[in-house]
Enzyme design. Structure first.
Site, short mmCIF file in Angstrom:
data_model
loop_
_atom_site.label_atom_id
_atom_site.label_comp_id
_atom_site.label_asym_id
_atom_site.label_seq_id
_atom_site.Cartn_x
_atom_site.Cartn_y
_atom_site.Cartn_z
CG ASN A 1 -1.95 1.06 1.22
OD1 ASN A 1 -1.61 2.24 1.12
ND2 ASN A 1 -3.21 0.68 1.35
CG HIS B 1 -5.99 -0.20 -1.75
ND1 HIS B 1 -7.24 -0.70 -1.49
CD2 HIS B 1 -5.97 1.05 -1.23
CE1 HIS B 1 -7.95 0.20 -0.84
NE2 HIS B 1 -7.20 1.28 -0.67
CD GLU C 1 -4.93 -6.07 -2.02
OE1 GLU C 1 -5.37 -6.70 -1.06
OE2 GLU C 1 -4.82 -4.81 -2.02
CB SER D 1 -10.10 -9.49 3.42
OG SER D 1 -11.19 -9.76 2.59
CB CYS E 1 -10.94 -2.93 -0.55
SG CYS E 1 -10.10 -2.27 -2.01
CB CYS F 1 -7.95 -4.94 -4.24
SG CYS F 1 -7.02 -3.42 -3.86
CG ASP G 1 -6.09 2.28 2.80
OD1 ASP G 1 -5.46 2.88 1.89
OD2 ASP G 1 -6.17 1.04 2.86
#
Length: 146
Positions: free
Chosen positions: A39, A50, A52, A77, A79, A82, A142
């Site tokens: 991130n 982010h 990912e 996990s 979002c 992503c 975020d």
């Protein structure tokens, strides 16, 4: 511990050491890491970086067949944004370090045929809990909360 999750954790720690949010990710194809990221919203004053997304960007352009063979490892996990990237590119498997501190749209992603594996990794949980306690304003920003 899973070697690829360990690499994602190393990315998360790198982000934290840069003053950012401790979330990391790696993209694996044929048992090789082809992309990694963390991130960088704070560091780059970015709306979208982010872990990912940074990881996918760093992997570069890939063929659809590569994405279909890929596994995305993330310390947290994914979002909605992503998870959307996972669905858009047809990534078939996502391994999640933890979903206790934040849970993305996992059921929807599974309903679209993606295999999700949640490891409940204590290091990932602790890293996020400590960050959220110390920096609730950054964390809420975020995830788009007040």
């Amino acid at each position: 511990m899973n070697e690829f999750l360990l690499e994602a954790i190393n990315e998360a720690k790198k982000g934290l050491n840069e003053g950012g949010i401790p979330i990391g990710a790696v993209l694996v194809v044929d048992e090789k890491i082809i992309g990694r990221g963390h991130n960088k919203r704070i560091q780059n004053s970015s709306a979208i970086l982010h872990a990912e997304i940074d990881c996918l960007e760093n992997a570069g352009r890939l063929s659809a067949s590569d994405y279909k063979k890929a596994t995305l490892y993330s310390t947290l996990s994914p979002c909605d944004m992503c998870s959307g990237a996972v669905l858009l590119y047809g990534i078939k498997r996502v391994v999640i370090g933890e979903n206790k501190t934040f849970k993305g749209p996992e059921e929807y992603v599974k309903s679209r045929g993606v295999i999700l594996e949640v490891l409940d990794n204590q290091e990932c949980i602790n890293m996020m809990k400590i960050f959220i306690e110390k920096s609730p304003i950054l964390w809420n920003e975020d995830i788009g909360e007040e």
